[in-house]
Design a protein around this motif. Sequence first.
Motif, PDB file in Angstrom:
ATOM      1  N   ALA A   2       0.846  -1.205   0.000  1.00  0.00           N
ATOM      2  CA  ALA A   2       0.000   0.000   0.000  1.00  0.00           C
ATOM      3  C   ALA A   2       0.874   1.247   0.000  1.00  0.00           C
ATOM      4  O   ALA A   2       0.633   2.208  -0.744  1.00  0.00           O
ATOM      5  CB  ALA A   2      -0.921  -0.008   1.211  1.00  0.00           C
ATOM      6  N   GLN A   3       1.909   1.225   0.839  1.00  0.00           N
ATOM      7  CA  GLN A   3       2.791   2.383   0.978  1.00  0.00           C
ATOM      8  C   GLN A   3       3.532   2.670  -0.332  1.00  0.00           C
ATOM      9  O   GLN A   3       3.610   3.819  -0.779  1.00  0.00           O
ATOM     10  CB  GLN A   3       3.788   2.102   2.119  1.00  0.00           C
ATOM     11  N   GLU A   4       4.052   1.621  -0.955  1.00  0.00           N
ATOM     12  CA  GLU A   4       4.787   1.799  -2.216  1.00  0.00           C
ATOM     13  C   GLU A   4       3.861   2.315  -3.321  1.00  0.00           C
ATOM     14  O   GLU A   4       4.251   3.131  -4.151  1.00  0.00           O
ATOM     15  CB  GLU A   4       5.432   0.478  -2.652  1.00  0.00           C
ATOM     16  N   LEU A  44       1.909   6.995  -6.684  1.00  0.00           N
ATOM     17  CA  LEU A  44       0.848   7.913  -7.119  1.00  0.00           C
ATOM     18  C   LEU A  44       1.159   9.353  -6.704  1.00  0.00           C
ATOM     19  O   LEU A  44       0.918  10.299  -7.461  1.00  0.00           O
ATOM     20  CB  LEU A  44      -0.500   7.486  -6.521  1.00  0.00           C
ATOM     21  N   GLU A  45       1.699   9.494  -5.500  1.00  0.00           N
ATOM     22  CA  GLU A  45       1.945  10.851  -4.996  1.00  0.00           C
ATOM     23  C   GLU A  45       3.042  11.552  -5.788  1.00  0.00           C
ATOM     24  O   GLU A  45       3.063  12.783  -5.863  1.00  0.00           O
ATOM     25  CB  GLU A  45       2.231  10.807  -3.496  1.00  0.00           C
ATOM     26  N   LYS A  46       3.951  10.769  -6.393  1.00  0.00           N
ATOM     27  CA  LYS A  46       4.982  11.378  -7.260  1.00  0.00           C
ATOM     28  C   LYS A  46       4.348  12.168  -8.401  1.00  0.00           C
ATOM     29  O   LYS A  46       4.947  13.067  -8.960  1.00  0.00           O
ATOM     30  CB  LYS A  46       5.863  10.276  -7.855  1.00  0.00           C
ATOM     31  N   PHE A  47       3.122  11.779  -8.773  1.00  0.00           N
ATOM     32  CA  PHE A  47       2.419  12.491  -9.845  1.00  0.00           C
ATOM     33  C   PHE A  47       1.430  13.513  -9.283  1.00  0.00           C
ATOM     34  O   PHE A  47       0.548  13.996  -9.986  1.00  0.00           O
ATOM     35  CB  PHE A  47       1.709  11.492 -10.762  1.00  0.00           C
ATOM     36  N   GLY A  48       1.537  13.779  -8.011  1.00  0.00           N
ATOM     37  CA  GLY A  48       0.694  14.800  -7.393  1.00  0.00           C
ATOM     38  C   GLY A  48      -0.689  14.298  -7.009  1.00  0.00           C
ATOM     39  O   GLY A  48      -1.550  15.090  -6.628  1.00  0.00           O
ATOM     40  N   LEU A  49      -0.907  12.989  -7.122  1.00  0.00           N
ATOM     41  CA  LEU A  49      -2.212  12.459  -6.708  1.00  0.00           C
ATOM     42  C   LEU A  49      -2.204  12.283  -5.193  1.00  0.00           C
ATOM     43  O   LEU A  49      -1.234  11.791  -4.631  1.00  0.00           O
ATOM     44  CB  LEU A  49      -2.479  11.115  -7.396  1.00  0.00           C
ATOM     45  N   LYS A  50      -3.286  12.712  -4.539  1.00  0.00           N
ATOM     46  CA  LYS A  50      -3.352  12.581  -3.080  1.00  0.00           C
ATOM     47  C   LYS A  50      -3.969  11.228  -2.732  1.00  0.00           C
ATOM     48  O   LYS A  50      -5.001  10.849  -3.290  1.00  0.00           O
ATOM     49  CB  LYS A  50      -4.212  13.705  -2.494  1.00  0.00           C
ATOM     50  N   THR A  51      -3.350  10.510  -1.808  1.00  0.00           N
ATOM     51  CA  THR A  51      -3.855   9.172  -1.476  1.00  0.00           C
ATOM     52  C   THR A  51      -4.124   9.021   0.013  1.00  0.00           C
ATOM     53  O   THR A  51      -3.551   9.754   0.833  1.00  0.00           O
ATOM     54  CB  THR A  51      -2.841   8.082  -1.890  1.00  0.00           C
ATOM     55  N   LYS A  52      -4.981   8.078   0.328  1.00  0.00           N
ATOM     56  CA  LYS A  52      -5.239   7.761   1.731  1.00  0.00           C
ATOM     57  C   LYS A  52      -5.292   6.233   1.848  1.00  0.00           C
ATOM     58  O   LYS A  52      -6.158   5.600   1.247  1.00  0.00           O
ATOM     59  CB  LYS A  52      -6.585   8.378   2.144  1.00  0.00           C
ATOM     60  N   ILE A  53      -4.327   5.684   2.590  1.00  0.00           N
ATOM     61  CA  ILE A  53      -4.310   4.227   2.758  1.00  0.00           C
ATOM     62  C   ILE A  53      -5.375   3.816   3.775  1.00  0.00           C
ATOM     63  O   ILE A  53      -5.421   4.355   4.886  1.00  0.00           O
ATOM     64  CB  ILE A  53      -2.916   3.755   3.212  1.00  0.00           C
ATOM     65  N   PRO A 109      -8.490   6.589  -2.073  1.00  0.00           N
ATOM     66  CA  PRO A 109      -8.280   5.563  -1.041  1.00  0.00           C
ATOM     67  C   PRO A 109      -7.565   4.356  -1.643  1.00  0.00           C
ATOM     68  O   PRO A 109      -7.866   3.950  -2.768  1.00  0.00           O
ATOM     69  CB  PRO A 109      -9.696   5.206  -0.588  1.00  0.00           C
ATOM     70  N   ILE A 110      -6.605   3.819  -0.890  1.00  0.00           N
ATOM     71  CA  ILE A 110      -5.875   2.623  -1.336  1.00  0.00           C
ATOM     72  C   ILE A 110      -6.036   1.531  -0.286  1.00  0.00           C
ATOM     73  O   ILE A 110      -5.741   1.747   0.893  1.00  0.00           O
ATOM     74  CB  ILE A 110      -4.364   2.915  -1.503  1.00  0.00           C
ATOM     75  N   THR A 111      -6.510   0.381  -0.723  1.00  0.00           N
ATOM     76  CA  THR A 111      -6.627  -0.783   0.170  1.00  0.00           C
ATOM     77  C   THR A 111      -5.979  -1.972  -0.524  1.00  0.00           C
ATOM     78  O   THR A 111      -6.132  -2.136  -1.728  1.00  0.00           O
ATOM     79  CB  THR A 111      -8.119  -1.085   0.457  1.00  0.00           C
ATOM     80  N   THR A 112      -5.270  -2.778   0.256  1.00  0.00           N
ATOM     81  CA  THR A 112      -4.689  -3.990  -0.336  1.00  0.00           C
ATOM     82  C   THR A 112      -5.386  -5.219   0.235  1.00  0.00           C
ATOM     83  O   THR A 112      -6.044  -5.143   1.279  1.00  0.00           O
ATOM     84  CB  THR A 112      -3.193  -4.136   0.013  1.00  0.00           C
TER      85      THR A 112
END
Length: 289
Positions: A113-115, A120-129, A161-164
């Motif tokens: 999830a972290q990787e 994604l954040e490198k491209f400016g996308l905001k994420t929430k695990i 949102p990111i879920t694994t």
Amino acid sequence: MRKSNINKKEIKEIPINNKKNIGLSDLVVIKFGGSSITKKADNQFEMNYEVLNQSAEELYRAIKKTKYKVALICGVGPFGHTNVKKLNLNDGIKTREQEEGTQKTIVDCNFVAQETSTALEKFGLKTKIIPGYLVCKQDNRKAISFDTKEYVKAIHGGFIPITTGTMVKDKTLKWSVMSGDTAVAELCKQLRPRKVIMGTDVDGIYTADPKVNPKAKLIESITKENVPKILEMVGESNSVDVTGGMKGKLEKLALTLNGVPGEIFNLFTKGNLEKAFIGEEIKDTKIRL
Ligand code: ADP
């Protein structure tokens, strides 16, 4: 071959408007398969950064073009399956070694999830695990509750949102495996996204496992009419997979899509993710159930 445990009747009986139906019509649910973002085929504890970074870039471009919202589910490949298999973690947690193995598996899945978030954040996308064990409870390996509140909050706040797939609490077994495909199915059932697109390491669903049978043919369209027959044909994963592989995926989708368009495609093929996201034609399996 395992017999399919769903039938046509069951598929028809799912109500379109259940109470939890929130109807996020500009939401796209995406799955990055463990077979593509990790070295699942080689059974190595390694991310496939090439595919992950390519996918992150395509996702960034696709969101920019469409302004659709995204919920992202990731398979974890060897990060989950290896220890689950070695320590038998999906059959009831009884020993201290299994308890420790469960905690280690959770840490390994969180790493995926972290990787993914970092890519994604490198491209400016905001994420929430959102870790699966915070939202999903199971009984005998089946989800009995899946809370989507955090997803809706994140999506409305401009986050992805990111879920694994991961280990979650299980009423009978103490802990069991929640596959990424279960999370996809639950989000689909409850949030009614505009579509579900699932990237894997083959071009879609074939008449047989294409890695084993070179004569296997790609099934371009799966409908209510042909799904029971297809479920009889489709095999499980070709690599170590404790969650049912391609067959498990299709079974879960068949029970939950209920009008939401689905697509299964090859995440290794450049451009596929972006095209599937914005609705351009690609080589894949389209599902309308
Ligand atoms: P992911 O990790 O991407 O979610 P899985 O490993 O669960 O994917 O499932 C994809 C794998 O399923 C493919 O690599 C393929 O070898 C295997 N497979 C088995 N039967 C089929 C089939 N009928 N069509 C496509 N793939 C199949």
